[in-house]
Design a protein around this motif. Structure first.
Motif, PDB file in Angstrom:
ATOM      1  N   GLU A 110       0.845  -1.184   0.000  1.00 54.68           N
ATOM      2  CA  GLU A 110       0.000   0.000   0.000  1.00 54.68           C
ATOM      3  C   GLU A 110       0.892   1.250   0.000  1.00 54.68           C
ATOM      4  OE1 GLU A 110      -3.586   2.208   2.460  1.00 54.68           O
ATOM      5  OE2 GLU A 110      -2.574   0.509   3.399  1.00 54.68           O
ATOM      6  N   VAL A 111       0.693   2.063  -1.021  1.00 56.73           N
ATOM      7  CA  VAL A 111       1.518   3.270  -1.201  1.00 56.73           C
ATOM      8  C   VAL A 111       0.594   4.440  -1.512  1.00 56.73           C
ATOM      9  CG1 VAL A 111       3.216   4.370  -2.732  1.00 56.73           C
ATOM     10  CG2 VAL A 111       3.547   1.988  -2.043  1.00 56.73           C
ATOM     11  N   ARG A 118       1.725   8.352  -1.784  1.00 58.47           N
ATOM     12  CA  ARG A 118       2.774   9.380  -1.599  1.00 58.47           C
ATOM     13  C   ARG A 118       3.698   8.992  -0.444  1.00 58.47           C
ATOM     14  NH1 ARG A 118      -1.404  13.852  -1.021  1.00 58.47           N
ATOM     15  NH2 ARG A 118      -2.648  11.983  -0.758  1.00 58.47           N
ATOM     16  N   GLY A 119       4.033   7.735  -0.394  1.00 54.36           N
ATOM     17  CA  GLY A 119       4.860   7.173   0.663  1.00 54.36           C
ATOM     18  C   GLY A 119       4.381   5.752   0.924  1.00 54.36           C
ATOM     19  N   ILE A 120       5.305   4.909   1.411  1.00 52.04           N
ATOM     20  CA  ILE A 120       4.923   3.534   1.750  1.00 52.04           C
ATOM     21  C   ILE A 120       4.167   3.608   3.071  1.00 52.04           C
ATOM     22  CG2 ILE A 120       5.784   1.199   2.216  1.00 52.04           C
ATOM     23  CD1 ILE A 120       8.485   2.181   0.874  1.00 52.04           C
ATOM     24  N   ILE A 121       2.957   3.074   3.093  1.00 53.16           N
ATOM     25  CA  ILE A 121       2.145   3.202   4.305  1.00 53.16           C
ATOM     26  C   ILE A 121       2.624   2.194   5.348  1.00 53.16           C
ATOM     27  CG2 ILE A 121      -0.193   3.225   5.265  1.00 53.16           C
ATOM     28  CD1 ILE A 121       0.340   5.295   2.998  1.00 53.16           C
ATOM     29  N   VAL A 122       2.907   2.723   6.544  1.00 51.55           N
ATOM     30  CA  VAL A 122       3.336   1.860   7.652  1.00 51.55           C
ATOM     31  C   VAL A 122       2.437   2.105   8.857  1.00 51.55           C
ATOM     32  CG1 VAL A 122       5.774   1.705   6.972  1.00 51.55           C
ATOM     33  CG2 VAL A 122       5.038   3.585   8.456  1.00 51.55           C
ATOM     34  N   ASP A 123       2.440   1.115   9.767  1.00 55.50           N
ATOM     35  CA  ASP A 123       1.706   1.312  11.017  1.00 55.50           C
ATOM     36  C   ASP A 123       2.675   1.840  12.082  1.00 55.50           C
ATOM     37  OD1 ASP A 123       3.212  -0.809  11.967  1.00 55.50           O
ATOM     38  OD2 ASP A 123       1.546  -2.236  12.041  1.00 55.50           O
ATOM     39  N   HIS A 153       2.587  -5.827   3.694  1.00 53.82           N
ATOM     40  CA  HIS A 153       3.070  -7.191   3.413  1.00 53.82           C
ATOM     41  C   HIS A 153       3.875  -7.686   4.619  1.00 53.82           C
ATOM     42  CE1 HIS A 153       4.969 -10.626   1.596  1.00 53.82           C
ATOM     43  NE2 HIS A 153       4.273 -10.447   0.482  1.00 53.82           N
ATOM     44  N   PRO A 154       3.567  -8.900   5.104  1.00 55.22           N
ATOM     45  CA  PRO A 154       4.249  -9.367   6.325  1.00 55.22           C
ATOM     46  C   PRO A 154       5.765  -9.521   6.190  1.00 55.22           C
ATOM     47  CG  PRO A 154       2.882 -11.106   5.337  1.00 55.22           C
ATOM     48  CD  PRO A 154       2.568  -9.842   4.602  1.00 55.22           C
TER      49      PRO A 154
END
Ligand SMILES: Cc1cc2nc3c(=O)[nH]c(=O)nc-3n(C[C@H](O)[C@H](O)[C@H](O)COP(=O)(O)OP(=O)(O)OC[C@H]3O[C@@H](n4cnc5c(N)ncnc54)[C@H](O)[C@@H]3O)c2cc1C
Length: 409
Positions: free
Chosen positions: A255-256, A258-263, A270-271
């Motif tokens: 999931e991107v 305007r940046g790689i989405i992180v929690d 992706h695990p």
């Protein structure tokens, strides 16, 4: 119990990637650790607009770690090669040389590139950007005594580079469409005061946008909004923000946006993959936050990624902080000035160190200091503890901030 991976490959040797490697080893990670960096050496970027651009430092000086560090820490360093593809099903990464590396877990720390707005002529070789050391080298070679430089953008990097160029005897013009560049980050008063320092150092400033560039061979003609005639410059620097490097993430469907989405723990969608630093955007409480784009934020991401992989406690969150330098002034900022409802000035701009504080219903939410890092250090503690202070006491420079911190709630 967390399954600690037996091998980790980190892609990108900026402060985010190197910070992740350091935090993993500091946290006791005993598995295989590989760091891949496209450049010759993992290096630090903040000096690129400061001492490195001024010619006072070289690449060795701005290396993020001494050369022995990687062996000492058991980090296999792969430099001068890029990761060109990811194979999540096989847990493999492909390098530009055709080699592959196996990784139980992958950390994307790919940073970004300087943005080039889609304007006519911005691809001219006389138009510079500033993100990587080779871009700084090219810009530096244009900064000869008496050269005419147009800096587009008065934010952090534009202002720093303009200041360095002026010090080198370059004739600098700085344009920005915002009436007060950096207003959101540091507030209107400090933003305006900082911007006004340019003129004192011989930089001509103008509130305007760049319209187009015409390359005339050894000079360019720059058309600037509302200027009747194009102006001639020897070089142009675009300091208009960054574009995150998300190509690898996109190719495997992360999931991107305007940046790689992180929690909050640097996990991507992706695990197999975690991501840190300027390439990322955090989703917290269902809300996508803007990219942090500051040095310490990337380092903290690395510490969080390491804690996630090791299954250890996450570091205690702290208010965001950055520094910047211009015209011999050292500026630090903490918190979110745009969330403040009241601002309090402590000290007098132009008369030694001072700071400006942002309060929301009496609670400290931000501070920015000029040559007064202790003020920002104290402010950070107050923000982290949610302290409410008296604006009058804060504005009084004779009030000891440590005492204020102790006696406020
Ligand atoms: C000129 C300049 C001045 C700055 N000044 C300040 C300052 O004063 N204060 C502050 O707080 N912040 C400052 N910053 C911001 C700070 O430097 C960044 O926030 C920080 O560098 C982000 O670190 P990162 O590791 O996420 O990304 P980066 O530093 O961009 O590192 C990413 C690395 O990944 C590598 N890479 C990317 N893709 C691949 C691939 N496929 N294979 C191999 N390697 C790859 C790149 O070569 C790069 O070295 C400045 C930035 C710049 C550019």
């Amino acid at each position: 119990m967390t399954h600690v991976p037996s091998s980790v490959v980190i892609i990108g040797g900026g402060v985010g990637g190197v910070g992740t490697a350091a935090a993993l080893r500091a946290g006791g990670f005993a598995g295989e650790l590989t760091l891949v960096e496209a450049a010759e050496v993992p290096y630090d970027r903040p000096p690129l607009s400061k001492a490195y651009l001024a010619g006072e430092q070289d690449l060795a000086d701005i290396a993020l770690q001494p050369p022995d560090w990687y062996d000492d820490q058991g980090v296999r360093l792969v430099t001068g090669e890029t990761v060109t593809a990811l194979r999540p099903d096989e847990r493999l990464v492909e390098l530009s040389t055709g080699r592959t590396l196996a990784a139980d877990t992958l950390v994307l720390a790919t940073g970004g590139h300087a943005a080039r707005p889609p304007l006519p002529g911005v691809d001219s070789p006389l138009v510079h950007v500033l993100r990587d050391h080779d871009e700084a080298d090219r810009l530096r070679s244009a900064l000869v005594l008496g050269a005419r430089l147009l800096v587009v953008g008065g934010g952090l990097i534009g202002a720093e580079a303009a200041s360095t160029a002026a010090e080198l005897g370059v004739e600098v013009t700085l344009i920005d469409p915002a009436p007060i560049p950096l207003e959101l980050a540091v507030g209107a008063e400090v933003g305006a005061w900082l911007h006004a320092r340019h003129a004192e150092h011989g930089i001509s400033t103008k509130q305007a946008a760049l319209v187009s560039i015409e390359d005339k061979g050894t000079v360019v003609l720059a058309t600037i909004q509302d200027d009747p005639e194009p102006l001639e410059f020897d070089a142009v620097l675009l300091g208009v923000g960054m574009r995150p490097e998300t190509t690898l993430a996109e190719t495997i469907g992360l999931e991107v946006d305007r940046g790689i989405i992180v929690d909050a723990e640097q996990r991507t969608s992706h695990p197999w993959v975690l991501a840190v630093g300027d390439a990322t955007r955090r989703r917290s409480n269902g809300v996508l936050r803007p990219r942090a784009e500051h040095w310490e934020a990337a380092q903290h991401d690395g510490q969080r990624a390491a804690a996630t992989l090791l299954g250890t406690a996450q570091p205690t969150p702290t208010a965001p902080w950055f520094w910047t330098d211009r015209h011999g002034l050292h500026i630090e900022s903490v918190g979110h000035m745009n969330e403040a409802t009241d601002r309090v000035l402590r000290g007098t701009p132009g008369d030694g160190p001072f700071s400006a504080w942002g309060l929301r219903d009496g609670t400290v939410v931000a501070a920015v200091s000029v040559d007064d890092p202790n003020a920002v250090r104290a402010a950070r503690r107050m923000i982290d503890r949610g302290v409410t202070v008296s604006a009058t006491a804060l504005a009084d420079v004779s009030t000891d901030l440590k005492h204020l911190l102790r006696t406020s709630r």
